[in-house]
Design a protein around this motif. Structure first.
Motif, PDB file in Angstrom:
ATOM      1  N   LEU A  75     -16.357  31.133 -40.233  1.00 33.47           N
ATOM      2  CA  LEU A  75     -17.137  30.080 -39.602  1.00 33.47           C
ATOM      3  C   LEU A  75     -18.126  29.533 -40.303  1.00 33.47           C
ATOM      4  CD1 LEU A  75     -18.602  29.744 -37.075  1.00 33.47           C
ATOM      5  CD2 LEU A  75     -20.331  31.656 -37.208  1.00 33.47           C
ATOM      6  N   ILE A  76     -18.032  28.260 -39.868  1.00 38.50           N
ATOM      7  CA  ILE A  76     -19.048  26.896 -41.192  1.00 38.50           C
ATOM      8  C   ILE A  76     -19.855  26.193 -39.838  1.00 38.50           C
ATOM      9  CG2 ILE A  76     -18.624  24.831 -41.742  1.00 38.50           C
ATOM     10  CD1 ILE A  76     -15.821  25.171 -42.918  1.00 38.50           C
ATOM     11  N   THR A  77     -21.096  26.695 -39.757  1.00 37.50           N
ATOM     12  CA  THR A  77     -21.762  26.559 -39.277  1.00 37.50           C
ATOM     13  C   THR A  77     -22.420  24.569 -39.099  1.00 37.50           C
ATOM     14  OG1 THR A  77     -23.712  27.496 -40.210  1.00 37.50           O
ATOM     15  CG2 THR A  77     -22.909  28.639 -38.709  1.00 37.50           C
ATOM     16  N   ALA A  78     -23.413  24.468 -38.602  1.00 37.51           N
ATOM     17  CA  ALA A  78     -22.984  22.803 -38.559  1.00 37.51           C
ATOM     18  C   ALA A  78     -22.646  22.071 -39.128  1.00 37.51           C
ATOM     19  CB  ALA A  78     -25.166  23.052 -38.931  1.00 37.51           C
ATOM     20  N   SER A  79     -21.482  21.495 -39.036  1.00 41.81           N
ATOM     21  CA  SER A  79     -20.871  21.071 -40.050  1.00 41.81           C
ATOM     22  C   SER A  79     -20.538  19.623 -39.787  1.00 41.81           C
ATOM     23  CB  SER A  79     -19.263  21.086 -39.118  1.00 41.81           C
ATOM     24  OG  SER A  79     -18.998  20.287 -38.058  1.00 41.81           O
ATOM     25  N   ARG A  80     -20.142  18.860 -41.600  1.00 41.76           N
ATOM     26  CA  ARG A  80     -20.982  17.908 -41.477  1.00 41.76           C
ATOM     27  C   ARG A  80     -19.321  17.233 -41.528  1.00 41.76           C
ATOM     28  NH1 ARG A  80     -24.473  20.067 -46.513  1.00 41.76           N
ATOM     29  NH2 ARG A  80     -26.413  20.986 -45.033  1.00 41.76           N
ATOM     30  N   ALA A  81     -18.896  15.428 -41.728  1.00 42.48           N
ATOM     31  CA  ALA A  81     -17.832  15.061 -41.719  1.00 42.48           C
ATOM     32  C   ALA A  81     -17.222  15.635 -43.138  1.00 42.48           C
ATOM     33  CB  ALA A  81     -18.403  13.332 -42.453  1.00 42.48           C
ATOM     34  N   ALA A  82     -18.212  16.162 -44.971  1.00 40.31           N
ATOM     35  CA  ALA A  82     -17.609  15.924 -46.377  1.00 40.31           C
ATOM     36  C   ALA A  82     -17.111  17.880 -46.114  1.00 40.31           C
ATOM     37  CB  ALA A  82     -18.659  16.323 -46.527  1.00 40.31           C
ATOM     38  N   ASP A  83     -17.309  18.651 -44.409  1.00 42.95           N
ATOM     39  CA  ASP A  83     -16.306  19.636 -44.839  1.00 42.95           C
ATOM     40  C   ASP A  83     -15.300  19.061 -44.558  1.00 42.95           C
ATOM     41  OD1 ASP A  83     -19.559  21.057 -43.365  1.00 42.95           O
ATOM     42  OD2 ASP A  83     -18.315  21.014 -44.834  1.00 42.95           O
ATOM     43  N   THR A  84     -14.745  18.224 -43.853  1.00 44.79           N
ATOM     44  CA  THR A  84     -13.009  17.848 -43.983  1.00 44.79           C
ATOM     45  C   THR A  84     -12.675  17.913 -45.031  1.00 44.79           C
ATOM     46  OG1 THR A  84     -13.646  15.723 -42.447  1.00 44.79           O
ATOM     47  CG2 THR A  84     -11.323  15.721 -43.319  1.00 44.79           C
ATOM     48  N   ALA A  85     -11.529  19.389 -44.722  1.00 41.07           N
ATOM     49  CA  ALA A  85     -10.670  19.428 -45.992  1.00 41.07           C
ATOM     50  C   ALA A  85      -9.117  20.741 -45.111  1.00 41.07           C
ATOM     51  CB  ALA A  85     -11.128  20.472 -47.110  1.00 41.07           C
ATOM     52  N   SER A  86      -8.601  20.850 -46.220  1.00 38.41           N
ATOM     53  CA  SER A  86      -8.039  22.164 -45.520  1.00 38.41           C
ATOM     54  C   SER A  86      -8.407  23.144 -45.942  1.00 38.41           C
ATOM     55  CB  SER A  86      -6.228  22.091 -46.145  1.00 38.41           C
ATOM     56  OG  SER A  86      -5.618  20.855 -45.533  1.00 38.41           O
ATOM     57  N   TYR A  87      -8.100  24.451 -45.319  1.00 33.83           N
ATOM     58  CA  TYR A  87      -8.864  25.719 -45.282  1.00 33.83           C
ATOM     59  C   TYR A  87      -8.145  26.885 -45.341  1.00 33.83           C
ATOM     60  CZ  TYR A  87     -13.817  23.622 -44.793  1.00 33.83           C
ATOM     61  OH  TYR A  87     -14.318  23.001 -45.255  1.00 33.83           O
ATOM     62  N   PHE A  88      -8.021  27.644 -46.829  1.00 32.51           N
ATOM     63  CA  PHE A  88      -6.518  28.955 -46.890  1.00 32.51           C
ATOM     64  C   PHE A  88      -7.244  30.463 -47.306  1.00 32.51           C
ATOM     65  CE2 PHE A  88      -3.071  25.946 -47.109  1.00 32.51           C
ATOM     66  CZ  PHE A  88      -3.494  24.932 -47.926  1.00 32.51           C
ATOM     67  N   CYS A  89      -6.966  30.954 -45.954  1.00 32.93           N
ATOM     68  CA  CYS A  89      -7.405  32.572 -46.564  1.00 32.93           C
ATOM     69  C   CYS A  89      -6.137  33.046 -47.567  1.00 32.93           C
ATOM     70  CB  CYS A  89      -7.170  33.168 -45.273  1.00 32.93           C
ATOM     71  SG  CYS A  89      -5.643  33.550 -44.200  1.00 32.93           S
ATOM     72  N   ALA A  90      -6.476  33.955 -48.343  1.00 37.99           N
ATOM     73  CA  ALA A  90      -5.560  34.741 -49.594  1.00 37.99           C
ATOM     74  C   ALA A  90      -5.948  36.130 -49.231  1.00 37.99           C
ATOM     75  CB  ALA A  90      -5.941  34.024 -50.992  1.00 37.99           C
ATOM     76  N   THR A  91      -5.377  36.677 -49.039  1.00 37.74           N
ATOM     77  CA  THR A  91      -5.176  38.118 -50.258  1.00 37.74           C
ATOM     78  C   THR A  91      -5.161  39.041 -51.381  1.00 37.74           C
ATOM     79  OG1 THR A  91      -3.532  39.163 -48.876  1.00 37.74           O
ATOM     80  CG2 THR A  91      -5.345  38.650 -47.922  1.00 37.74           C
ATOM     81  N   THR A 109      -5.232  25.809 -42.286  1.00 38.00           N
ATOM     82  CA  THR A 109      -6.083  25.081 -41.018  1.00 38.00           C
ATOM     83  C   THR A 109      -6.563  23.835 -41.880  1.00 38.00           C
ATOM     84  OG1 THR A 109      -6.942  27.453 -39.892  1.00 38.00           O
ATOM     85  CG2 THR A 109      -8.096  24.657 -39.301  1.00 38.00           C
ATOM     86  N   ILE A 110      -5.942  22.295 -41.575  1.00 37.81           N
ATOM     87  CA  ILE A 110      -6.852  21.787 -41.150  1.00 37.81           C
ATOM     88  C   ILE A 110      -8.183  21.112 -40.316  1.00 37.81           C
ATOM     89  CG2 ILE A 110      -5.802  19.074 -41.816  1.00 37.81           C
ATOM     90  CD1 ILE A 110      -3.372  19.264 -42.015  1.00 37.81           C
ATOM     91  N   LEU A 111      -8.905  21.001 -41.287  1.00 37.49           N
ATOM     92  CA  LEU A 111     -10.348  20.501 -39.934  1.00 37.49           C
ATOM     93  C   LEU A 111     -10.724  19.277 -40.812  1.00 37.49           C
ATOM     94  CD1 LEU A 111     -13.105  21.639 -38.670  1.00 37.49           C
ATOM     95  CD2 LEU A 111     -13.583  21.507 -40.753  1.00 37.49           C
ATOM     96  N   THR A 112     -10.852  18.566 -39.423  1.00 42.10           N
ATOM     97  CA  THR A 112     -11.636  17.003 -39.167  1.00 42.10           C
ATOM     98  C   THR A 112     -12.515  16.541 -38.568  1.00 42.10           C
ATOM     99  OG1 THR A 112      -9.413  16.280 -39.490  1.00 42.10           O
ATOM    100  CG2 THR A 112     -11.306  14.719 -38.794  1.00 42.10           C
ATOM    101  N   VAL A 113     -13.449  16.456 -39.073  1.00 44.33           N
ATOM    102  CA  VAL A 113     -15.101  16.143 -39.112  1.00 44.33           C
ATOM    103  C   VAL A 113     -15.384  15.683 -38.650  1.00 44.33           C
ATOM    104  CG1 VAL A 113     -17.441  17.575 -39.190  1.00 44.33           C
ATOM    105  CG2 VAL A 113     -15.779  18.638 -39.685  1.00 44.33           C
ATOM    106  N   HIS A 114     -15.622  14.470 -37.271  1.00 43.07           N
ATOM    107  CA  HIS A 114     -15.630  13.764 -36.981  1.00 43.07           C
ATOM    108  C   HIS A 114     -16.791  12.970 -37.310  1.00 43.07           C
ATOM    109  CE1 HIS A 114     -12.248  12.878 -36.211  1.00 43.07           C
ATOM    110  NE2 HIS A 114     -11.964  13.821 -34.656  1.00 43.07           N
ATOM    111  N   PRO A 115     -17.787  11.856 -38.246  1.00 41.95           N
ATOM    112  CA  PRO A 115     -19.190  11.253 -38.000  1.00 41.95           C
ATOM    113  C   PRO A 115     -19.590  11.346 -37.039  1.00 41.95           C
ATOM    114  CG  PRO A 115     -17.669  10.887 -39.466  1.00 41.95           C
ATOM    115  CD  PRO A 115     -16.956  10.848 -38.743  1.00 41.95           C
TER     116      PRO A 115
END
Lengths: 115, 115
Positions: A75-91, A109-115
C-alpha cells in the motif's frame, strides 16, 4: 520462471489517492521484498518483510504478508506523481538446507499517478 | 560511495555474435548476481557469484556464462546470440554471505538488442 502473480497488472490513480498492489507466490519463502523500477532502469529496493512478520511500515509504504495464503500487498498512501513506476514483488525462497542469493520476481504492476 | 555500475548501457548485436557485459559492485559487497529482464516482464535470475565462485544458476542455456574477478567485479558472457536474448541485463550486488537473500542493489542495466 516467475514466482508470483501480481495484481493488478496496471493501476491508474490521482495524486493523493492510495495505491494497493497485490502479489501471490507459490513456494515457501524466507522473506518477500518489494522493488520499484522507473522506465526500464535499475530496480530500487523498497521494503523487506520476513516470513514470520505480518505487517511492516516504511514512510508512506505499508506491506502485509499472509503466508497461509501465500500473498502480500503493498500500500502506498497519499500517492504522488513521482510514484509513477513499475512495482515488483520478489521472494527469497526457502530451499531446505540449501540457500543462495537468488530472488524470484513477479511480473510487476505498472502504477501511473496523475497530477 | 558509487553504486553498482554496469557497462555498456546500450548495445546492438546481430544473431550469432558474442557479447560481454560488465559490472562493478558496491564497495565491500562480495556477492554479484545477474538478471535478465525481457520487456514487460519481471527480472529472471541468471547467476549468482560469491567470493569468485558460482553459487547459483538459473534456467538459462550454456550459452550464458559468467565469472567474478578478485576485485569482485563480474562479467556476463552470452555466445551465439539469438533474437530472444534481447533484454535488459541487470547486475545486482549485496552484502550476502549465506542464507536467504536480503536487499539487492541494482545497477542501471545493459540494454541488449539483437538484430
Amino acid at each position: 520462471s516467475q514466482q508470483g502473480e501480481e495484481d493488478p497488472q496496471a493501476l491508474s490513480i490521482q495524486e493523493g489517492e492510495n495505491a494497493t498492489m497485490n502479489c501471490s507466490y507459490k513456494t515457501s519463502i524466507n522473506n518477500l521484498q518489494w522493488y520499484r523500477q522507473n522506465s526500464g532502469r535499475g530496480l530500487v529496493h523498497l521494503i523487506l518483510i520476513r516470513s514470520n512478520e505480518r505487517e511492516k511500515h516504511s514512510g508512506r509504504l505499508r506491506v502485509t504478508l499472509d503466508t497461509s495464503k501465500k500473498s502480500s500487498s503493498l500500500l502506498i498512501t497519499a500517492s504522488r506523481a513521482a510514484d509513477t513506476a513499475s512495482y515488483f514483488c520478489a521472494t527469497a525462497d526457502y530451499a531446505g538446507g540449501t540457500s543462495y542469493g537468488k530472488l524470484t520476481f513477479g511480473q510487476g504492476t505498472i502504477l501511473t499517478v496523475h497530477p | 560511495d558509487a553504486g553498482v555500475t554496469q557497462s555498456p548501457t546500450h548495445l546492438i548485436k546481430t544473431r550469432g555474435q558474442h557479447v560481454t557485459l560488465r559490472c562493478s559492485p558496491i564497495s565491500g559487497h562480495k556477492s554479484v548476481s545477474w538478471y535478465q529482464q525481457v520487456l514487460g516482464q519481471g527480472p529472471q535470475f541468471i547467476f549468482q557469484y560469491y567470493e569468485k565462485e558460482e553459487r547459483g544458476r538459473g534456467n538459462f542455456p550454456d550459452r550464458f556464462s559468467a565469472r567474478q574477478f578478485p576485485n569482485y567485479s563480474s562479467e556476463l558472457n552470452v555466445n551465439a546470440l539469438l533474437l530472444g536474448d534481447s533484454a535488459l541485463y541487470l547486475c545486482a550486488s549485496s552484502s550476502w554471505t549465506g542464507g536467504p537473500t536480503g536487499e539487492l542493489f541494482f545497477g542501471e542495466g545493459s540494454r541488449l538488442t539483437v538484430l
